[in-house]
Motif scaffolding. Structure first.
Motif: not given
Length: 410
Positions: A104-108, A153-163
């Protein structure tokens, strides 16, 4: 002793970019040397209003080309830097060994490319019929998700979070949560480069958050977290990608273990820091780790250099009883990376943990409170078993991470 998790979550890869350069080697060398990279900001779109002092801060060199040329031409600077740090972290961790559906990928970060968006507004204001179609999505935060998942090859999930300025740390918390829930086995927490323009910089200066008029002629002296002569933070371009994974997935490298983490709201709308929220986040992270403040060997502060921020953070240190531990401020070297700060400063903790020494705090000549064990203008030898990382953001966001040396979870 820390509480032992059944399947500890560890840091297995690091990719970094800052004014010190691109890559871990430049980052490590520059941190421990306390190298000066502060100057007037020169990128197009960062001009100060006429008659005002130029903005001071840190700008990084152009990132190495990672994306295909056709894609690279349509990506923002923030996107190109994100791809660069992700490439380094991916290779460092050996993520090819994990199935794409389990990554997975979490973009901050949020509102990450305001400088380029402002330049585009000026360029196309009189010819709006010719706005490039890519502008329909390239300034969205999720464009970084698309760029990165198309290139890797990231296929689990990808999302952004704002803090706000805690975004990088919040991304680490959410990456941890995704792994713990079983959604993925490995997750990249990416603190994205916040590309500020002149309007943003002027607003932060007017708000009283950003310095520095006092040291306008000597930029190398201007960034002074926790020093009596502080007068605001200095912006610094930065980005970092950290690979978190279950210990059981078998990736070979371990920089450290995430023993505890918390991200909480304190009910504040604007920039005002809140020591009650900071204390609560720290205590939650320590409780999850099964540790007390007395077990912490090193604190990496949020420590921006704003008078109200530094003073409030010192209240937090006092309330937690952190007088015994070594404290330093990574922003004194890199500037304030805003959305990226929590991630790249966590990378600094992991590098210091591996080296067994602490980087200096530039310009810490007269500490506001000399009763703490500050790391001053020279590096200090220090074995780190457990570190506490603080990260705070406008809007009442408070995050704390407790990180253990690789052997701490065993």
């Amino acid at each position: 002793m820390p509480r032992k998790a059944a399947d500890p979550i560890r840091f297995a890869g690091i990719g970094v970019a800052s004014g010190l350069g691109h890559g871990r080697a430049a980052f490590r060398e520059g941190l421990f040397a306390g190298r000066n990279v502060f100057s007037e900001l020169k990128r197009e779109g960062r001009e100060a209003p006429e008659g005002e002092q130029p903005f001071l801060g840190v700008e990084m060199p152009e990132p190495p080309a990672v994306l295909p040329p056709r894609v690279d031409r349509t990506a923002t600077l923030t996107g190109r830097v994100a791809a660069s740090v992700l490439a380094e972290a991916w290779e460092d961790a050996g993520l090819d060994a994990i199935a794409p559906e389990r990554i997975g990928l979490v973009v901050g970060g949020s509102n990450l490319a305001t400088r380029e968006r402002a330049l585009a507004l000026v360029e196309y204001w009189e010819k709006r019929a010719f706005v490039r179609p890519r502008h329909g999505h390239m300034f969205l935060d999720t464009d970084l998700c698309g760029l990165c998942t198309a290139a890797f090859p990231i296929r689990g999930f990808a999302m952004t979070v704002g803090g706000a300025s805690a975004s990088g740390a919040v991304a680490i918390v959410e990456a941890r949560n995704a792994i713990r829930s079983g959604r993925v086995d490995a997750c990249i927490a990416l603190g994205a480069m916040q590309d500020l323009g002149g309007h943003d910089l002027q607003a932060l200066r007017a708000l009283g958050a950003m310095g520095s008029d006092r040291f306008s002629d000597v930029p190398e002296k201007a960034c002074r977290p926790m020093d009596a002569d502080h007068d605001g933070f200095l912006y610094g371009e930065a980005a970092a990608a950290l690979v978190l994974c279950r210990e059981s997935v078998g990736l070979s490298k371990t920089y450290g273990t995430l023993l505890g983490a918390a991200s909480i709201a304190d009910g504040t709308r604007g920039p005002e820091p809140n020591h009650e929220g900071q204390i609560r986040a720290a205590r939650m992270a320590l409780a999850e780790a099964g540790l007390a403040a007395a077990d912490i060997d090193h604190v990496n502060g949020h420590a921006t250099g704003t008078p109200s921020g530094d003073d409030t953070e010192l209240e937090t240190y006092r309330a937690l009883g952190l007088h015994h531990t070594r404290i330093n401020a990574t922003k004194s070297i890199l500037g304030h990376g805003l959305a990226a700060a929590g991630a790249i400063e966590t990378a600094a903790v992991l590098v210091q943990m591996a080296e067994g020494r602490l980087h200096p705090t530039r310009n810490l000549e007269t500490p506001i409170d000399p009763g703490f064990k500050w790391v001053g203008v020279a590096p200090v030898e220090q074995k780190i078993g457990h570190a506490l990382k603080f990260s705070f953001g406008f809007g009442g966001v408070n995050a704390a991470l407790v990180i253990g040396a690789p052997e701490a979870s065993r």
